[in-house]
Structures are given as structure tokens and as C-alpha cells.
Design a protein around this motif. Structure first.
Motif, PDB file in Angstrom:
ATOM      1  N   ARG A   1       1.056   4.202  -2.978  1.00 16.19           N
ATOM      2  CA  ARG A   1       0.941   5.650  -2.760  1.00 16.19           C
ATOM      3  C   ARG A   1       2.169   6.376  -3.276  1.00 16.19           C
ATOM      4  O   ARG A   1       2.057   7.442  -3.893  1.00 16.19           O
TER       5      ARG A   1
ATOM      6  N   ARG B   1       2.347   7.036  -7.027  1.00 17.96           N
ATOM      7  CA  ARG B   1       1.484   8.058  -7.610  1.00 17.96           C
ATOM      8  C   ARG B   1       2.282   9.297  -8.014  1.00 17.96           C
ATOM      9  O   ARG B   1       1.788  10.135  -8.777  1.00 17.96           O
TER      10      ARG B   1
ATOM     11  N   ASP C   1       0.829  -1.214   0.000  1.00 19.49           N
ATOM     12  CA  ASP C   1       0.000   0.000   0.000  1.00 19.49           C
ATOM     13  C   ASP C   1       0.857   1.256   0.000  1.00 19.49           C
ATOM     14  O   ASP C   1       0.552   2.233  -0.696  1.00 19.49           O
ATOM     15  N   ARG C   2       1.928   1.248   0.775  1.00 17.62           N
ATOM     16  CA  ARG C   2       2.827   2.410   0.802  1.00 17.62           C
ATOM     17  C   ARG C   2       3.491   2.617  -0.553  1.00 17.62           C
ATOM     18  O   ARG C   2       3.658   3.757  -1.013  1.00 17.62           O
TER      19      ARG C   2
END
Length: 413
Positions: free
Chosen positions: A294, A297, A290-291
Motif C-alpha cells: 500500500r 502505491r 501488505d502495508r
């Protein structure tokens, strides 16, 4: 003021290029997968550059490792021995790719040829260059020890490709395989080999079984079995505790890479300790997804990861050559610290860190020279894929105009 504008111009051009790469990436792409693959490749490269030394000894070069003289540096191998993460990502990508190919009606044989072509086409250049280089060194009077050392280091990445190709071919069987099965094989092999005094050659069974553990974890990822954080924590904690127990009380080496002169290598072939440590790394990788999504992006970060992935095979195949080319070229200046000297102290480590950017520049040169082979396989697959899509579009258009059933030959095409 003009100087400020000139300084901003390259940065703005870089951001625009990164934005174009970001915009061209499909929204459905899981960028964490590419980030993990890039980190795994860079970990292997930096690990090799840090723990492999070519010592100028008289008129020849011999391989050495700082881990032999400084075993307390073993944590370096824990950080940079990232092959388990690479195999897990490989298993995840291969099982997804196979499922997608089946959905499009692509046969297993066609799918496998495309996957293996991507692996082995770039190898031809490595073999050709080092065949010529080895012959030239021998004819030029280099010692057999020097030639053997450099050729072995240059071609050492090929063992990985053979194992990865074997697992890729077995992907249809791996899609439903529980990782506990190959883990049980590794456990029993080590019990017989180390606990019962079995033959040393039995350890080579783990060359397949050991790397099948993270590869089948990738298949479990594809099946959706590793999405909860509990799975990542179980792998991280369980693998780390198991590896620590095996090193502390079962006599396994602390280093997760091979050390010249050591009685046992955790990597060649893989031991239960290396597999347990790989499980811990895979668990950490799953927890970081998940990190990483992010972080990816950000256009600049994603562009860097995308470029590493586009050159992954070239970087992997040529990073040892880049290091050796630097070492051989610099011999003209004498025995330089951190490059030709014995790796037996912190002064060598400090000097080696200063050489890493030079190795990086040499790798950029190798990438510029040989990246076309890797891109060629991608372009040819892209042309075939576009050709199939255009055929489908034309057939569909004719069928729509005529309102007649599509001929069997067209359907099979």
C-alpha cells in the motif's frame, strides 16, 4: 509570489519524475519485495556506520565498537542487523527468476552467469581502488595496523557476496528445500561446538547453513507457503522467543553483530541465536508485506525504493569506503568527536549521529563514480534480452507468412 513559484517548481519536477518511474513499473511487480530489499540494505549500511569506529591512536587508526564499552546498546544491532531479510528476499527473487528462465528455455548456466555477473562485476572497482590505496598508504608511511584496519573494513562486505553467490548457485536444489533442514544443521553445530566442547572451526559450517535458512525461506515464499499471516506470526514469535532464551540462559551474546574483543560473535560465523533472531525478522517482514504494498502505491515512496534497488550493489560495496574516506579526510582538522575518538559514552553516540549525513554525502559521491559498473551489467542483459525477443518475433513472423513448420535451428535459437 515568484519565490513561492520557485519553491514549488522543484517539488513539482520531483513529483513528475516519480510519476514517470511509477508509470514505467509493470503492474505485476510485487513492490513489497523491492521495499524489503531496500530496507535491508539501508539497515546494514546504517548499522555499520553506527557500530564501527576508527579511533585515531597516535599515528595509526584502529577499529573499535561502541558495543564493547556500552553493551546496553545491543538493541541497536537488533534493529540494523537485517541480513536475514536480505537473504530471504534474495532466495525469493532467485527462485522466481530461475523458474522464469526455465519457462523461457534459458539454461541454468546462462541464468547463473547473468546472476553472478551482476554480483561480481562491480567488485572489480572496489578491489582495484583498494589495491592502489593500500599500496599508496604503505609507501606514504602509514602503519601496517592502519592499512590492515581500513582494508579489512573496506573489503568486509565481500564475504557476503561469496556466501550469496554460493547460495545462488545452489538455487535449483533450494527450490524444494524445507528451511528446517539447514536450521537443524545450525542447531547440531552449536550443540557440538558450545555444549560438547567441539572445535571452534566447526562453527564455519554455519556460514553456509545459517544463511541458507532465510534463503530457503525465500524459496518457500515463492512456493506460496508463507502467504498466510500465521506463517509470519509463527516465525516472529518463535524466533524472538528462541533468541531471547538462548541469550538469557544459554550464554549467547546479546549483540547480533560482532564486537571486537568478545569471546563469541553471533555473526562471524552465524550462531543459533543469530539464526533464530533472523527468523523473527523474516516473520516481521512477511507480516509487513501488505502495508508495504500500500505504501509503495505512492509515487514518491516507490521512486525512492526503486532508486535504492538500482544502486543496491554500489551502496553495499562502497558504504564502508565512504565512512573511511570521511574519517581520513577529517583527520586534517584533528581528532573530532564521534569520528576519531574512543566510542565509550553517549557523547560519542550523539556526535556520531551528526556525522551520518556526511557519510551519506560521501556515499553519494561513490555512487556517482561507480554506479556505471552496476548499470552496465543491467544494460548488457537488457540488450541480450531484447535481441532474443526480436529474434523470436522475426522467426514467428516468417513462420506465419510461409505457413511452414519452423526450422529446428530457428526453434533452438
Amino acid at each position: 509570489m515568484p519565490d513561492t513559484q520557485d519553491g514549488r517548481r522543484p517539488r513539482s519536477a520531483l513529483r513528475r519524475a516519480a510519476a514517470r518511474i511509477d508509470d514505467a513499473t509493470p503492474a505485476r511487480r510485487d513492490r513489497a519485495v523491492d521495499a524489503l530489499r531496500a530496507l535491508a540494505i539501508l539497515g546494514v549500511v546504517l548499522g555499520h556506520w553506527l557500530v564501527t569506529a576508527l579511533v585515531a591512536d597516535g599515528g595509526s587508526l584502529r577499529a573499535a565498537s561502541p558495543l564493547a564499552a556500552m553493551p546496553w546498546l545491543a538493541p541497536v544491532s537488533w534493529t540494523f542487523q537485517t541480513l536475514a531479510v536480505f537473504f530471504m528476499v534474495g532466495g525469493h527473487v532467485a527462485t522466481r527468476s530461475l523458474a522464469s528462465a526455465r519457462a523461457r528455455g534459458v539454461s541454468y548456466g546462462a541464468w547463473l552467469r547473468a546472476r553472478l555477473g551482476r554480483l561480481f562485476v562491480p567488485v572489480t572497482a572496489v578491489l582495484a581502488v583498494w589495491t592502489v590505496a593500500a599500496a599508496g598508504l604503505l609507501l606514504g608511511g602509514a602503519s601496517f595496523l592502519t592499512v590492515h584496519t581500513v582494508v579489512k573494513l573496506a573489503l568486509s562486505p565481500l564475504w557476503f557476496l561469496l556466501v550469496f553467490a554460493m547460495l545462488t548457485a545452489a538455487t535449483p536444489m533450494v527450490t524444494r528445500l524445507n528451511p528446517l533442514w539447514p536450521l537443524a544443521v545450525v542447531l547440531h553445530v552449536d550443540v557440538v561446538r558450545f555444549g560438547l566442547g567441539g572445535p571452534a572451526w566447526l562453527g564455519w559450517v554455519n556460514l553456509a547453513a545459517g544463511w541458507l535458512v532465510p534463503y530457503s525461506l525465500g524459496a518457500a515464499w515463492t512456493r506460496g507457503e508463507l502467504e498466510r499471516p500465521r506463517a509470519g506470526w509463527t516465525l516472529l514469535v518463535g524466533g524472538a522467543v528462541a533468541a531471547a532464551v538462548l541469550v538469557r540462559w544459554a550464554g549467547y551474546p546479546a549483540s547480533m553483530v560482532g564486537v571486537p574483543g568478545a569471546a563469541v560473535s553471533n555473526l562471524n560465523p552465524p550462531t543459533l541465536a543469530a539464526v533464530a533472531f533472523g527468523l523473527a525478522q523474516c516473520g516481521l517482514a512477511l507480516l509487513l508485506r501488505d502495508r508495504l504494498r500500500r505504501a509503495m502505491r505512492r509515487p514518491l515512496a516507490w521512486a525512492a525504493v526503486a532508486l535504492v534497488n538500482l544502486s543496491a550493489m554500489t551502496v553495499f560495496l562502497w558504504h564502508q569506503t565512504a565512512m573511511m574516506a570521511t574519517t581520513a579526510t577529517a583527520l586534517a582538522a584533528g581528532r573530532l568527536p564521534g569520528l576519531h575518538t574512543v566510542p565509550d559514552g553517549l557523547d560519542w553516540v550523539a556526535a556520531r549521529l551528526l556525522w551520518l549525513p556526511v557519510f551519506g554525502l560521501a556515499l553519494v559521491v561513490c555512487r556517482a563514480a561507480f554506479h556505471g559498473l552496476e548499470q552496465g551489467t543491467r544494460r548488457s542483459r537488457g540488450r541480450r534480452s531484447r535481441g532474443r525477443r526480436s529474434t523470436v518475433v522475426r522467426v514467428h513472423h516468417r513462420s506465419h507468412r510461409s505457413h511452414r513448420p519452423e526450422p529446428k535451428a530457428a526453434r533452438s535459437a
